[in-house]
Design a protein around this motif. Sequence first.
Motif, PDB file in Angstrom:
ATOM      1  N   LEU A  18       0.704  14.272  18.788  1.00 32.79           N
ATOM      2  CA  LEU A  18       1.422  14.982  19.270  1.00 32.79           C
ATOM      3  C   LEU A  18       2.976  14.379  18.492  1.00 32.79           C
ATOM      4  N   ASN A  21       3.891  15.686  15.472  1.00 28.55           N
ATOM      5  CA  ASN A  21       4.015  17.267  15.946  1.00 28.55           C
ATOM      6  C   ASN A  21       5.463  17.189  16.174  1.00 28.55           C
ATOM      7  N   ALA A  22       5.804  16.358  16.807  1.00 29.70           N
ATOM      8  CA  ALA A  22       7.128  16.807  18.141  1.00 29.70           C
ATOM      9  C   ALA A  22       8.803  17.441  17.213  1.00 29.70           C
ATOM     10  N   GLU A  23       9.106  18.082  17.917  1.00 31.46           N
ATOM     11  CA  GLU A  23      10.392  17.970  17.071  1.00 31.46           C
ATOM     12  C   GLU A  23      11.254  16.337  17.897  1.00 31.46           C
ATOM     13  N   VAL A  28      11.175  13.213  23.886  1.00 30.38           N
ATOM     14  CA  VAL A  28      10.024  13.663  23.478  1.00 30.38           C
ATOM     15  C   VAL A  28       8.265  12.417  23.811  1.00 30.38           C
ATOM     16  N   ALA A  32       5.015  13.088  25.223  1.00 29.65           N
ATOM     17  CA  ALA A  32       3.846  13.464  24.397  1.00 29.65           C
ATOM     18  C   ALA A  32       3.043  12.117  25.346  1.00 29.65           C
ATOM     19  N   ILE A  60       6.432  23.268  25.817  1.00 32.52           N
ATOM     20  CA  ILE A  60       5.459  22.965  24.643  1.00 32.52           C
ATOM     21  C   ILE A  60       6.204  23.365  23.919  1.00 32.52           C
ATOM     22  N   PHE A  64       6.323  20.977  21.111  1.00 36.40           N
ATOM     23  CA  PHE A  64       5.353  20.332  20.413  1.00 36.40           C
ATOM     24  C   PHE A  64       5.053  21.116  19.802  1.00 36.40           C
ATOM     25  N   ALA A  67       2.147  21.127  17.028  1.00 35.51           N
ATOM     26  CA  ALA A  67       0.957  20.928  17.569  1.00 35.51           C
ATOM     27  C   ALA A  67      -0.400  21.291  17.996  1.00 35.51           C
ATOM     28  N   LEU A  69      -3.259  21.758  20.008  1.00 34.76           N
ATOM     29  CA  LEU A  69      -3.246  20.987  21.756  1.00 34.76           C
ATOM     30  C   LEU A  69      -4.507  21.328  22.094  1.00 34.76           C
TER      31      LEU A  69
END
Length: 194
Positions: A18, A21-23, A28, A32, A60, A64, A67, A69
């Motif tokens: 997570l 692949n997070a902003e 965050v 996550a 999401i 994310f 990501a 999931l």
Amino acid sequence: MSNTESTPLSRKRLFVMLMANAEDGANVRYLASMLASWYTEEGVLPAFMGLTPESFAAMIARFFSAATLPQAPARSDAWLSQMPEKPELEALFAETSLDDDEQREWIASILIAGCVGRRHLWEDLGLFSRLDLSAMLQENFPAMALKNEHDMKWKKFIYKQLCEREGIYACPAPTCNACADYALCFASEDQPSE
């Protein structure tokens, strides 16, 4: 101190994925952590972590979107609408929110859902430590976080705020220091609950 050493490997892997692949965003890491716990069925968070399906999807998408999931756990949220103090908790968080960014509403909804658990709030939410919970509250609800100047346990503190808003002072002593339950409210939360 973080308790990641005792965290199941699947949760750790999901958290790392997570974060990779997070902003960007102040929430965050907390989101996550809570998502990784929720997806691995740890903590008490209900379906959609206490959010509406639309808010969950928006969270999401915002933080994310890149990501991949896993399938969401089959958890109920029927009890959440029956939580009698939910409107008062929503008002408390709204009044102490940093701003009107929708991410504060998401965090508030998740916090409210976590309040029903029987362990420390940070554990019920799926955070890695109490320090993460304190930092998340300071980031999103600074007016509330500043009031906890004696480092009371967060769940107790939040509910104490509700009581004070209603003019209810249930503590048998005039100050916390004189109360027989002092150790229950202010004891260390650094270690996971038993």
